[in-house]
Design a protein around this motif. Structure first.
Motif, PDB file in Angstrom:
ATOM      1  N   LEU A 146      -6.183  12.420 -16.488  1.00 47.79           N
ATOM      2  CA  LEU A 146      -7.566  12.225 -16.009  1.00 47.79           C
ATOM      3  C   LEU A 146      -8.040  13.360 -15.125  1.00 47.79           C
ATOM      4  O   LEU A 146      -9.085  13.285 -14.521  1.00 47.79           O
ATOM      5  CB  LEU A 146      -7.642  10.916 -15.231  1.00 47.79           C
ATOM      6  CG  LEU A 146      -7.401   9.665 -16.069  1.00 47.79           C
ATOM      7  CD1 LEU A 146      -7.449   8.438 -15.194  1.00 47.79           C
ATOM      8  CD2 LEU A 146      -8.461   9.554 -17.147  1.00 47.79           C
ATOM      9  N   LYS A 147      -7.166  14.417 -15.064  1.00 49.70           N
ATOM     10  CA  LYS A 147      -7.550  15.553 -14.210  1.00 49.70           C
ATOM     11  C   LYS A 147      -8.809  16.235 -14.760  1.00 49.70           C
ATOM     12  O   LYS A 147      -9.132  16.132 -15.926  1.00 49.70           O
ATOM     13  CB  LYS A 147      -6.363  16.518 -14.187  1.00 49.70           C
ATOM     14  CG  LYS A 147      -6.426  17.581 -13.134  1.00 49.70           C
ATOM     15  CD  LYS A 147      -5.227  18.518 -13.309  1.00 49.70           C
ATOM     16  CE  LYS A 147      -5.379  19.731 -12.396  1.00 49.70           C
ATOM     17  NZ  LYS A 147      -4.326  20.710 -12.700  1.00 49.70           N
ATOM     18  N   TRP A 148      -9.489  17.014 -13.920  1.00 50.84           N
ATOM     19  CA  TRP A 148     -10.748  17.692 -14.311  1.00 50.84           C
ATOM     20  C   TRP A 148     -10.536  18.652 -15.459  1.00 50.84           C
ATOM     21  O   TRP A 148      -9.973  19.441 -15.738  1.00 50.84           O
ATOM     22  CB  TRP A 148     -11.364  18.429 -13.100  1.00 50.84           C
ATOM     23  CG  TRP A 148     -10.385  19.143 -12.189  1.00 50.84           C
ATOM     24  CD1 TRP A 148      -9.705  18.601 -11.160  1.00 50.84           C
ATOM     25  CD2 TRP A 148      -9.962  20.486 -12.307  1.00 50.84           C
ATOM     26  NE1 TRP A 148      -8.864  19.497 -10.586  1.00 50.84           N
ATOM     27  CE2 TRP A 148      -9.013  20.667 -11.270  1.00 50.84           C
ATOM     28  CE3 TRP A 148     -10.253  21.546 -13.161  1.00 50.84           C
ATOM     29  CZ2 TRP A 148      -8.361  21.896 -11.062  1.00 50.84           C
ATOM     30  CZ3 TRP A 148      -9.619  22.756 -12.936  1.00 50.84           C
ATOM     31  CH2 TRP A 148      -8.665  22.932 -11.900  1.00 50.84           C
TER      32      TRP A 148
ATOM     33  N   ILE B  18       4.273   9.099 -12.262  1.00 48.23           N
ATOM     34  CA  ILE B  18       2.818   9.181 -12.068  1.00 48.23           C
ATOM     35  C   ILE B  18       2.339  10.574 -11.683  1.00 48.23           C
ATOM     36  O   ILE B  18       1.291  11.047 -12.107  1.00 48.23           O
ATOM     37  CB  ILE B  18       2.401   8.161 -10.999  1.00 48.23           C
ATOM     38  CG1 ILE B  18       2.410   6.787 -11.631  1.00 48.23           C
ATOM     39  CG2 ILE B  18       1.013   8.467 -10.454  1.00 48.23           C
ATOM     40  CD1 ILE B  18       2.057   5.701 -10.701  1.00 48.23           C
ATOM     41  N   ASP B  19       3.115  11.276 -10.879  1.00 46.85           N
ATOM     42  CA  ASP B  19       2.700  12.639 -10.454  1.00 46.85           C
ATOM     43  C   ASP B  19       2.542  13.580 -11.634  1.00 46.85           C
ATOM     44  O   ASP B  19       1.787  14.534 -11.587  1.00 46.85           O
ATOM     45  CB  ASP B  19       3.749  13.210  -9.487  1.00 46.85           C
ATOM     46  CG  ASP B  19       3.720  12.489  -8.153  1.00 46.85           C
ATOM     47  OD1 ASP B  19       2.703  11.744  -7.973  1.00 46.85           O
ATOM     48  OD2 ASP B  19       4.618  12.644  -7.347  1.00 46.85           O
TER      49      ASP B  19
ATOM     50  N   MET C 140       4.794   1.211  -8.895  1.00 48.62           N
ATOM     51  CA  MET C 140       3.429   1.182  -8.340  1.00 48.62           C
ATOM     52  C   MET C 140       2.705  -0.118  -8.701  1.00 48.62           C
ATOM     53  O   MET C 140       2.059  -0.732  -7.861  1.00 48.62           O
ATOM     54  CB  MET C 140       2.625   2.370  -8.872  1.00 48.62           C
ATOM     55  CG  MET C 140       1.353   2.597  -8.095  1.00 48.62           C
ATOM     56  SD  MET C 140       0.317   3.837  -8.859  1.00 48.62           S
ATOM     57  CE  MET C 140      -0.383   2.915 -10.176  1.00 48.62           C
TER      58      MET C 140
ATOM     59  N   ILE D  56       1.768  12.483 -14.760  1.00 47.83           N
ATOM     60  CA  ILE D  56       0.717  12.039 -15.688  1.00 47.83           C
ATOM     61  C   ILE D  56      -0.651  12.355 -15.079  1.00 47.83           C
ATOM     62  O   ILE D  56      -1.147  11.619 -14.232  1.00 47.83           O
ATOM     63  CB  ILE D  56       0.811  10.526 -15.938  1.00 47.83           C
ATOM     64  CG1 ILE D  56       2.174  10.144 -16.464  1.00 47.83           C
ATOM     65  CG2 ILE D  56      -0.248  10.072 -16.957  1.00 47.83           C
ATOM     66  CD1 ILE D  56       2.415   8.664 -16.487  1.00 47.83           C
ATOM     67  N   ASN D  57      -1.207  13.483 -15.482  1.00 50.21           N
ATOM     68  CA  ASN D  57      -2.527  13.807 -14.906  1.00 50.21           C
ATOM     69  C   ASN D  57      -3.565  14.022 -16.026  1.00 50.21           C
ATOM     70  O   ASN D  57      -4.317  14.973 -16.025  1.00 50.21           O
ATOM     71  CB  ASN D  57      -2.442  15.020 -13.982  1.00 50.21           C
ATOM     72  CG  ASN D  57      -1.784  16.188 -14.679  1.00 50.21           C
ATOM     73  OD1 ASN D  57      -1.417  16.091 -15.861  1.00 50.21           O
ATOM     74  ND2 ASN D  57      -1.638  17.282 -13.979  1.00 50.21           N
TER      75      ASN D  57
ATOM     76  N   ALA E   4       2.497   1.673  -3.287  1.00 47.56           N
ATOM     77  CA  ALA E   4       1.576   2.183  -4.310  1.00 47.56           C
ATOM     78  C   ALA E   4       1.280   3.666  -4.106  1.00 47.56           C
ATOM     79  O   ALA E   4       1.147   4.424  -5.066  1.00 47.56           O
ATOM     80  CB  ALA E   4       0.280   1.392  -4.283  1.00 47.56           C
ATOM     81  N   LEU E   5       1.128   4.093  -2.828  1.00 46.22           N
ATOM     82  CA  LEU E   5       0.783   5.489  -2.568  1.00 46.22           C
ATOM     83  C   LEU E   5       1.969   6.409  -2.779  1.00 46.22           C
ATOM     84  O   LEU E   5       1.788   7.542  -3.252  1.00 46.22           O
ATOM     85  CB  LEU E   5       0.274   5.634  -1.132  1.00 46.22           C
ATOM     86  CG  LEU E   5      -1.139   5.096  -0.845  1.00 46.22           C
ATOM     87  CD1 LEU E   5      -1.462   5.232   0.647  1.00 46.22           C
ATOM     88  CD2 LEU E   5      -2.177   5.846  -1.661  1.00 46.22           C
TER      89      LEU E   5
ATOM     90  N   LEU F 227       0.836  -1.210   0.000  1.00 52.34           N
ATOM     91  CA  LEU F 227       0.000   0.000   0.000  1.00 52.34           C
ATOM     92  C   LEU F 227       0.858   1.242   0.000  1.00 52.34           C
ATOM     93  O   LEU F 227       0.658   2.176  -0.795  1.00 52.34           O
ATOM     94  CB  LEU F 227      -0.935  -0.024   1.204  1.00 52.34           C
ATOM     95  CG  LEU F 227      -1.912   1.129   1.329  1.00 52.34           C
ATOM     96  CD1 LEU F 227      -2.843   1.162   0.125  1.00 52.34           C
ATOM     97  CD2 LEU F 227      -2.708   1.036   2.614  1.00 52.34           C
TER      98      LEU F 227
ATOM     99  N   PHE G   4       0.812   2.001 -19.517  1.00 49.50           N
ATOM    100  CA  PHE G   4       1.968   2.837 -19.206  1.00 49.50           C
ATOM    101  C   PHE G   4       2.931   2.878 -20.370  1.00 49.50           C
ATOM    102  O   PHE G   4       3.534   3.926 -20.659  1.00 49.50           O
ATOM    103  CB  PHE G   4       2.671   2.337 -17.934  1.00 49.50           C
ATOM    104  CG  PHE G   4       1.873   2.688 -16.690  1.00 49.50           C
ATOM    105  CD1 PHE G   4       1.459   4.015 -16.502  1.00 49.50           C
ATOM    106  CD2 PHE G   4       1.545   1.728 -15.750  1.00 49.50           C
ATOM    107  CE1 PHE G   4       0.743   4.327 -15.388  1.00 49.50           C
ATOM    108  CE2 PHE G   4       0.824   2.059 -14.640  1.00 49.50           C
ATOM    109  CZ  PHE G   4       0.405   3.372 -14.454  1.00 49.50           C
TER     110      PHE G   4
END
Lengths: 641, 102
Positions: free
Chosen positions: B100-102, B94-95, B31, B97-98, B22-23, B19, B82
């Motif tokens: 899927l952000k709004w 990952i930080d 991850m 790659i956004n 992954a976080l 966990l 990926f």
């Protein structure tokens, strides 16, 4: 038995329909259809009369309306009274229509005139043939309508529409009585049929109070139609119509309907002597008062109009004392001699273009046929032996005398004197001495279409009375099934008194107007008060004008004021109240409902703006929320599960 | 026989490590590996409980095999995504790659 009776009213009705529907197509040819139609009716009427004299009693009936429990049937019947009326009506109508060929020639509404005459005739023929009160009422109303149309024939002239309205409305007032009578009749007996009603009345099957309502109502209707006191005001004004129409209305059709109704309903009246008394008194007073007015009017048609009212009063007087046959007899003779007088007067008016007797005079030389005809009519009206009026008037007076009404008898005699006086005055002023106007000096006799009806009617006015004379074997009374029960002594006495009365009237009129022993003007001045009362016809017109016309106008003014001040105010108040209420509701709508809807939208919008920030795009964040969610779920289950 | 508590503790430790990995990891592949650790911790739990409470039938073991299969498929899909992202944007962090952000 084969009978043509049912066809009698059909022909004039068809003529009316065709002429009425053709309009301009038949503008100057309406008479070519109307006259043959009425002649055919006349022939059928005569045939029917002969059949009835032979003992036939044609009748037919069919159901018109049916309810569970009772039905209203319609039917026609021809009994002796109907048969006699059929012949009188169709005969006078035929002669009037032939005469109108000459009198109405060149009139702009020729075909309408003939259409109305045809409908008038058809309605009157139906009226006398009806076997029940309902059909009689319908025909009665059509007669009233036609009189309105025909009196208003010259509707472009001032005063004519008012005269037509007056005739129509005055008779309507009486008709209310008739309708009440019919309602009471149906409530009391459940039938309109003459035979059933009379059978019930004779057997005492109708309550006395109902009978009083019925008889008084019927008399009101009859008084309206027959221009009896106090409804007599419409008849003199009805002279606004063409003169042949006056002849028809005042001889055979309209006014005869009232007398016919009373004669027909006599079995009902015999059960209520008090109402008979009323009729006798109304008739007697009408006869006297109307005759007196005839003394002072200058319009030749007005003289005849008041004479008609007066003679109808005689008929009512006769019927009021229970004298069925004399009343009907006088109705018939009067139909002939009054039609004659009117048509002769029409011929005079046609020749001199005025109705004022002061502008006539000396016409005997210029209009030989007309003056002879008028003279015969006048003698018949005055009741001189052996003319028609002598027999019928005498038989009425004899019955009045025998019934014991001495006052009424002397009223009748007085009226007879006055009648003889005014008609002699009319003859002298119109036909004798020198012409008093240029038109009178240059008058020409009318053509044969106008003189031939005069000749025929003159013969009838001379001879119609013989039908009721002893030397002719009492033909008419036996035909009508009525026994003549005056004794010879009484009859002789009455004949003597009545003849003396006629002679007195004629003689004094000659003394005044022919020999000029007395000056009528000076008499008028000496009795100026009486003269004025007579000229104003007892002020009935002024009284009715003030009471009914002004009363109606001021009532409607009050009603209109009430309408303006109360109803309108209330309506306006309701309007503005509704408007304020609506504005309040609109405000509520804007603030509350709209606010709620818009607030919901903006709220969701704002909430979405906040919540979308959670969608960070950082996978780790999502994962973390997942972990928190799982932990919180586990805790929740631990605590509450 | 090894007590159940040991096995559960081991599984808990493995899950915690996975966990946190992954976080906290920024590398996408790391991850994915951490997620595999968490899956395997669950598998240990499945097998252990099956052994101790339902020894007569191998329900837990079968479930574990299913989980492995699903995990392998998931790892394949994840790696494929990926790889595709890396080909397009040369990024594996990952930080950063956004998408899927709004």
């Amino acid at each position: 038995m084969f009978t043509l009776a049912w066809l009698i009213p059909v022909f004039p009705a068809l003529a009316w329909l065709i002429i009425g529907l053709s309009g301009k197509e038949m503008q100057n040819t309406g008479s070519q259809l109307a006259i043959p139609a009425v002649v055919v009716s006349l022939v059928c009427s005569v045939i029917t009369l002969v059949q009835v004299a032979g003992g036939a009693q044609p009748e037919t009936s069919w159901t018109w309306l049916e309810w569970p429990g009772f039905a209203i049937s319609f039917g026609l019947q021809v009994d002796p009274l109907s048969a006699m009326m059929l012949v009188v009506v169709s005969l006078v109508s035929t002669l009037v229509q032939v005469y109108s060929l000459g009198y109405m020639a060149g009139d702009g509404h020729y075909s309408r005139y003939y259409a109305n005459l045809s409908l008038f005739t058809a309605a009157m023929l139906t009226l006398v043939m009806a076997d029940n009160y309902l059909l009689l009422l319908m025909a009665w109303e059509i007669v009233g309508l036609c009189s309105y149309l025909l009196i208003g024939h010259y509707f472009q002239n001032s005063g004519v529409p008012q005269a037509a309205n007056k005739a129509f409305l005055t008779t309507r007032v009486g008709d209310i009585g008739l309708i009440i009578a019919l309602a009471a009749l149906f409530a009391g007996t459940g039938t309109f049929s003459f035979s059933e009603v009379f059978a019930l009345a004779e057997s005492g099957g109708i309550a006395q109070s109902t009978l009083v309502w019925i008889t008084i109502g019927l008399f009101l209707g009859a008084a309206g139609k027959s221009a009896q006191l106090p409804f007599q005001v419409w008849l003199p004004d009805a002279m606004a119509g063409p003169t042949p129409v006056s002849a028809l209305i005042h001889a055979a059709t309209m006014v005869a309907a009232g007398v016919y109704l009373i004669a027909r309903s006599l079995p009902l009246y015999l059960a209520v002597p008090e109402v008979m008394q009323l009729i006798a008194w109304v008739g007697g007073l009408t006869a006297l008062l109307a005759a007196a007015v005839g003394l002072v009017v200058h319009d030749i048609k007005k003289v005849l109009a008041y004479s008609t009212i007066s003679q109808l009063g005689y008929m009512m007087l006769g019927l009021g004392v229970g004298a069925y046959y004399p009343g009907v007899f006088h109705l018939m003779t009067h139909a002939f001699f009054k039609a004659l007088l009117f048509l002769a007067a029409g011929s005079v008016i046609h020749a001199v273009h005025t109705q004022d007797m002061r502008r006539m005079g000396g016409l005997a030389k210029r209009l030989p046929y007309t003056s002879a005809a008028f003279l015969i009519g006048a003698l018949a009206l005055a009741g001189v032996y052996p003319f028609a009026g002598f027999y019928s008037k005498d038989s009425i007076l004899a019955e009045v005398y025998l019934s014991g009404h001495r006052v009424l008898f002397w009223l009748g005699i007085l009226a007879a004197v006055i009648t003889a006086f005014y008609i002699t005055r009319a003859v002298v002023l119109t036909f004798w001495h020198r012409p008093r106007s240029e038109a009178a000096a240059e008058a020409h006799e009318s053509g044969p279409v106008m003189t031939v009806p005069l000749v025929i009617l003159s013969l009838l006015a001379l001879s119609a009375g013989w039908l009721g004379a002893e030397f002719a074997g009492n033909l008419l009374p036996r035909f009508l099934g009525s026994e003549v029960h005056h004794t010879d002594a009484v009859h002789r006495m009455v004949t003597l008194v009545a003849s003396l009365a006629a002679m007195l009237g004629i003689g004094s009129a000659l003394a005044f107007y022919h020999f000029r022993w007395f000056d009528p003007q000076r008499m008028a001045q000496r009795f100026s008060r009486l003269h004025r009362i007579l000229q104003q016809a007892y002020g009935f017109d002024a009284l009715y004008m003030r009471v009914f016309v002004q009363g109606t106008i001021s009532l409607s003014e009050q009603v209109s004021r009430f309408d303006l001040n109360v109803i309108d105010k209330f309506v306006n108040w309701v309007g503005s109240a509704t408007r304020s209420l609506a504005m309040g509701i609109a405000k509520l709508d804007r603030v509350l409902i709209d606010g709620f809807v818009v607030g919901m939208g903006t709220g969701l919008d704002l909430a979405g703006e906040k919540v979308r920030r959670w969608q960070s795009g950082q996978i780790a964040n999502y994962l973390l929320s997942l972990v928190w969610a799982v932990l919180i779920s586990i805790l929740t289950f631990k605590i509450f599960g | 026989m090894i007590p159940l508590s040991w096995l559960v503790t081991l599984a808990g430790l493995l899950f915690g490590i996975g966990l946190l990995g992954a976080l906290l990891s920024t590398n996408a592949v790391r991850m994915l590996i951490s997620i595999e650790l968490m899956l395997n911790a669950v598998n240990i739990n499945l097998v252990a409980f099956s052994r101790y409470y339902g020894a007569s039938q191998p329900h837990g073991e079968i479930a574990a095999i299913f989980a492995m299969v699903v995990g392998a498929a998931e790892a394949a899909v994840g790696l494929a995504i990926f790889v595709a992202v890396a080909r397009n944007s040369k990024l594996i962090d990952i930080d950063k790659i956004n998408l899927l952000k709004w």
